[in-house]
Every structure is written in structure tokens, then in C-alpha cells.
Scaffold this motif. Structure first.
Motif, PDB file in Angstrom:
ATOM      1  N   VAL A   1       0.871  -1.176   0.000  1.00 41.91           N
ATOM      2  CA  VAL A   1       0.000   0.000   0.000  1.00 41.91           C
ATOM      3  C   VAL A   1       0.908   1.225   0.000  1.00 41.91           C
ATOM      4  N   SER A   2       0.744   2.102  -0.989  1.00 41.15           N
ATOM      5  CA  SER A   2       1.616   3.271  -1.119  1.00 41.15           C
ATOM      6  C   SER A   2       1.223   4.353  -0.127  1.00 41.15           C
ATOM      7  N   GLN A   3       2.058   5.380  -0.040  1.00 38.80           N
ATOM      8  CA  GLN A   3       1.768   6.509   0.840  1.00 38.80           C
ATOM      9  C   GLN A   3       0.482   7.218   0.438  1.00 38.80           C
ATOM     10  N   ARG A   4       0.100   7.127  -0.851  1.00 40.73           N
ATOM     11  CA  ARG A   4      -1.141   7.749  -1.330  1.00 40.73           C
ATOM     12  C   ARG A   4      -2.351   6.852  -1.131  1.00 40.73           C
ATOM     13  N   GLY A   5      -2.125   5.619  -0.647  1.00 36.70           N
ATOM     14  CA  GLY A   5      -3.223   4.690  -0.432  1.00 36.70           C
ATOM     15  C   GLY A   5      -3.472   3.743  -1.569  1.00 36.70           C
ATOM     16  N   ASP A   6      -2.666   3.822  -2.613  1.00 31.42           N
ATOM     17  CA  ASP A   6      -2.820   2.910  -3.748  1.00 31.42           C
ATOM     18  C   ASP A   6      -2.384   1.512  -3.332  1.00 31.42           C
ATOM     19  N   THR A   7      -3.105   0.520  -3.833  1.00 30.10           N
ATOM     20  CA  THR A   7      -2.825  -0.873  -3.495  1.00 30.10           C
ATOM     21  C   THR A   7      -2.352  -1.625  -4.723  1.00 30.10           C
ATOM     22  N   GLY A   8      -1.212  -2.281  -4.598  1.00 32.63           N
ATOM     23  CA  GLY A   8      -0.682  -3.055  -5.706  1.00 32.63           C
ATOM     24  C   GLY A   8      -1.292  -4.446  -5.760  1.00 32.63           C
ATOM     25  N   ASP A   9      -1.010  -5.147  -6.854  1.00 34.76           N
ATOM     26  CA  ASP A   9      -1.481  -6.516  -6.992  1.00 34.76           C
ATOM     27  C   ASP A   9      -0.712  -7.422  -6.012  1.00 34.76           C
ATOM     28  N   PRO A  10      -1.387  -8.395  -5.432  1.00 32.24           N
ATOM     29  CA  PRO A  10      -0.697  -9.287  -4.499  1.00 32.24           C
ATOM     30  C   PRO A  10       0.320 -10.170  -5.219  1.00 32.24           C
ATOM     31  N   VAL A  11       1.419 -10.434  -4.530  1.00 36.54           N
ATOM     32  CA  VAL A  11       2.441 -11.353  -5.022  1.00 36.54           C
ATOM     33  C   VAL A  11       2.299 -12.641  -4.221  1.00 36.54           C
ATOM     34  N   ARG A  12       2.110 -13.765  -4.932  1.00 40.62           N
ATOM     35  CA  ARG A  12       1.847 -15.032  -4.256  1.00 40.62           C
ATOM     36  C   ARG A  12       2.967 -16.036  -4.521  1.00 40.62           C
ATOM     37  N   ARG A  13       3.181 -16.888  -3.531  1.00 41.46           N
ATOM     38  CA  ARG A  13       4.099 -18.012  -3.707  1.00 41.46           C
ATOM     39  C   ARG A  13       3.738 -19.089  -2.681  1.00 41.46           C
ATOM     40  N   ARG A  14       4.226 -20.296  -2.944  1.00 45.17           N
ATOM     41  CA  ARG A  14       3.984 -21.411  -2.038  1.00 45.17           C
ATOM     42  C   ARG A  14       5.314 -21.999  -1.584  1.00 45.17           C
ATOM     43  N   LEU A  15       5.389 -22.304  -0.277  1.00 49.54           N
ATOM     44  CA  LEU A  15       6.591 -22.882   0.301  1.00 49.54           C
ATOM     45  C   LEU A  15       6.220 -24.182   1.009  1.00 49.54           C
ATOM     46  N   HIS A  16       7.153 -25.103   1.018  1.00 45.56           N
ATOM     47  CA  HIS A  16       6.910 -26.411   1.622  1.00 45.56           C
ATOM     48  C   HIS A  16       7.842 -26.610   2.816  1.00 45.56           C
ATOM     49  N   PHE A  17       7.274 -27.089   3.931  1.00 47.90           N
ATOM     50  CA  PHE A  17       8.022 -27.261   5.174  1.00 47.90           C
ATOM     51  C   PHE A  17       7.723 -28.632   5.767  1.00 47.90           C
ATOM     52  N   SER A  18       8.546 -29.024   6.720  1.00 46.41           N
ATOM     53  CA  SER A  18       8.296 -30.237   7.500  1.00 46.41           C
ATOM     54  C   SER A  18       8.367 -29.896   8.976  1.00 46.41           C
TER      55      SER A  18
END
Length: 340
Positions: A156-173
């Protein structure tokens, strides 16, 4: 007072390693208490009871201490004598904790560590939080599992603009764990988190942290009574880092179910972020929701992190983590090898 009845059923022909068998039930109803933690001391091992509350140990004849723990019930430690074939029946009583009115006061943490017995309600709720951690630890040790996290980050920018979400998946044990240490709440990334030269990982008071002896020794705990979060009325236990800690650390609250005392949420914040690698960060606030992956054993279900910045084009970043699936490597007690 917890009730115990011990019945010696039979003395059979001596075997090389006689067996102790038993069952755990609720004192009030006689219903079995499956997935209780049973420990035979010394050196007899630790295990979950099965879905019917049954357990067994192979042990040489002699005197032992049988320790039984179940979330939401008073703990029991009792001396027993194991013969050629010994059977016991353990009856646990449900906890009845008188909670104070909601009291949220900021106090300087000068005497960190496990609460003493002067405040019975605080000590009882703290012990239930630790019981949540012990159950997770035993499950991870006895029935290793893997899980996937879906991460989404939105600026979210200082002007309140919202960017597109960046997604990823991680695998854990469940075998991957970087325990809490003073001065390492913000640490270089490890494993699936990414390149340690480019990324950092921030502890957010996961269950492994809350049960960590070093974490307990360096935080003060206070009981805030009943509070509401996520539409539920829960038992709130606050924690603050010791005043002597000069580096970034974790403060916040754990929220337990008021009937079962299972962990439902944590709300935490990063203290002194400027004394870490996050020099441009003004604040980081976390909310974690937990769900059970086995009876009475919670794991993070979702995490929301809001980071605000001191300067630069970003006003804040909203991170969301979701646990998509949990896959046990073999069937866990009372369940299958997978959990949605």
C-alpha cells in the motif's frame, strides 16, 4: 483433587520385559480421554494414548512415576510399582479456573520466567499454554508431517494505492525448526524461506516459541481474563519481553479456548524493530489463527502481518499466510495420514 484408581489385574509368568497397560478416562463421566500424553519415569518413554485412552509400556519390574497430561484437565503424577503384568486406570478431573475480570495493564518486565504459585489462575492458564506446546512437540516427534504455506504480499503506497498481491507457495516439515533465541527474533532466512543474504525471517510467537524454555525465561506473563477475538470469547494470556533485552523481540497475547484451553489465536508485535535488520520498519503486527491437526494439537491455520514503514514509497505491506494442507508421513493416532 485428581482421582486415581490402580488395579493389578494379574501376575502372569515372568517375561523378559513385563508390560504396563492402562486406560485414561474423565473422572466426571468415565468417558475415555484419547490422545493424552503419558510418560513413564525414569527412562520409560513418552507417548500419546490411543483414541480409546489406552496406552502400554514395556518396562522392567520396579517403581516408576507415571505422568499423565490432557489439555483442559488437571495433571497427574503418581508412583506405581510395575510387576510381571500391571494394569492401571487413570481418572482425570476437568480444570476449573476462576478467571479475573479483563485487566490489561502495561508493566515493565523485571522478573521474567514461569509464573510462581502465588497466582493460581495465572499459573493454571500458563500451564495449559505449555501443554499445547508439549502436545505439538510430541506429535512432531512421533508422527512427522509436512505442510504447505501459501504466502500473499500486497503493498500500500503513501497515497493509499494498493498493488497486486504477489503469491508463492513454500513447503516445510515438522522437523524444520529454528528455536527462539534472544537477539535472533529477526534472523537470516533459512530453508524454504529463501536466500539468507537477501531475506530475513521474523518470529511471531509460534507454538514452538511459546513452549521454548528460553522464551519463557525471557518473558513475563500476565492473565488478562476473558477477551473477544474473531467473534469468540477466549482466555487471554499476555506476554512481554524482559526489560533487560535490548534487541528486537516479541510481545503480545495468546488466546485459549475457555472450555478446552486449546490455543486459538495469538496477537503479537515486534518490539524495537529499529534494533534489527529492519531499520526502515516502524511497526510489525501479527495475528495468527490456529486449528487442530490432531485432537488437541494446534497448528497455524492463517497469519496476517501488517508492516508499516518510517520512510520510502511504501506506507505498509500486508502479508497473509495460509496453511493449505498437512500430510503425515504415517497414520497418526485416531486419524489418517492427511489433514485438510
Amino acid at each position: 483433587m485428581t482421582h486415581l484408581s490402580v488395579v493389578v489385574l494379574a501376575q502372569l509368568a515372568a517375561a523378559q520385559h513385563p508390560t504396563l497397560r492402562g486406560a485414561i478416562v474423565a473422572a466426571e463421566t468415565g468417558q475415555p480421554l484419547g490422545f493424552s500424553i503419558v510418560t513413564l519415569l525414569p527412562n520409560g518413554g513418552r507417548q500419546f494414548s490411543d483414541a480409546a485412552g489406552a496406552f502400554s509400556f514395556v518396562a522392567a519390574p520396579g517403581s516408576y512415576v507415571l505422568s499423565v497430561r490432557q489439555i483442559g484437565y488437571a495433571p497427574l503424577d503418581t508412583q506405581i510399582v510395575v510387576g510381571d503384568s500391571t494394569s492401571v486406570r487413570i481418572a482425570l478431573r476437568r480444570l476449573a479456573i476462576e478467571l479475573p475480570p479483563v485487566t490489561i495493564t502495561a508493566q515493565r518486565c523485571t522478573n521474567p520466567g514461569r509464573p510462581d504459585s502465588s497466582d493460581a489462575a495465572l499459573r493454571a492458564v500458563f500451564d495449559q499454554l505449555q501443554e499445547n506446546a508439549r502436545r505439538y512437540e510430541l506429535l512432531a516427534d512421533s508422527f512427522p508431517f509436512e505442510y504447505t504455506l501459501e504466502l500473499s504480499a500486497r503493498e500500500v503506497s503513501q497515497r493509499g494505492d494498493t498493488g497486486d498481491p504477489v503469491r508463492r507457495r513454500l513447503h516445510f516439515s515438522s522437523e524444520q525448526d529454528h528455536p527462539y533465541h534472544v537477539g535472533r527474533v529477526v534472523e537470516p532466512a533459512w530453508g524454504a524461506w529463501g536466500n539468507p543474504d537477501s531475506f530475513v525471517v521474523i518470529h511471531s510467537a509460534e507454538l514452538q516459541d511459546l513452549g521454548n524454555p528460553t522464551f519463557v525465561a525471557n518473558h513475563c506473563f500476565s492473565l488478562a481474563g476473558r477477551d473477544t477475538i474473531g467473534g469468540e470469547t477466549l482466555v487471554r494470556l499476555n506476554f512481554e519481553p524482559a526489560a533487560r533485552i535490548g534487541s528486537a523481540d516479541i510481545a503480545g497475547a495468546a488466546y485459549l479456548d475457555s472450555t478446552t484451553y486449546e490455543l486459538r489465536y495469538t496477537e503479537t508485535r515486534l518490539t524495537r524493530p529499529e534494533r534489527s535488520a529492519l531499520i526502515d520498519t516502524r511497526a510489525m503486527n501479527f495475528r495468527t489463527r490456529f486449528h487442530n491437526i490432531a485432537p488437541g494439537v494446534p497448528l497455524q491455520d492463517s497469519l496476517i502481518v501488517i508492516t508499516t514503514y518510517r520512510y520510502g514509497p511504501r506506507a505498509k505491506v500486508i502479508d497473509v499466510q495460509r496453511t493449505l494442507d498437512v500430510r503425515f508421513r504415517r497414520a497418526k493416532p485416531g486419524g489418517t495420514s492427511e489433514h485438510p
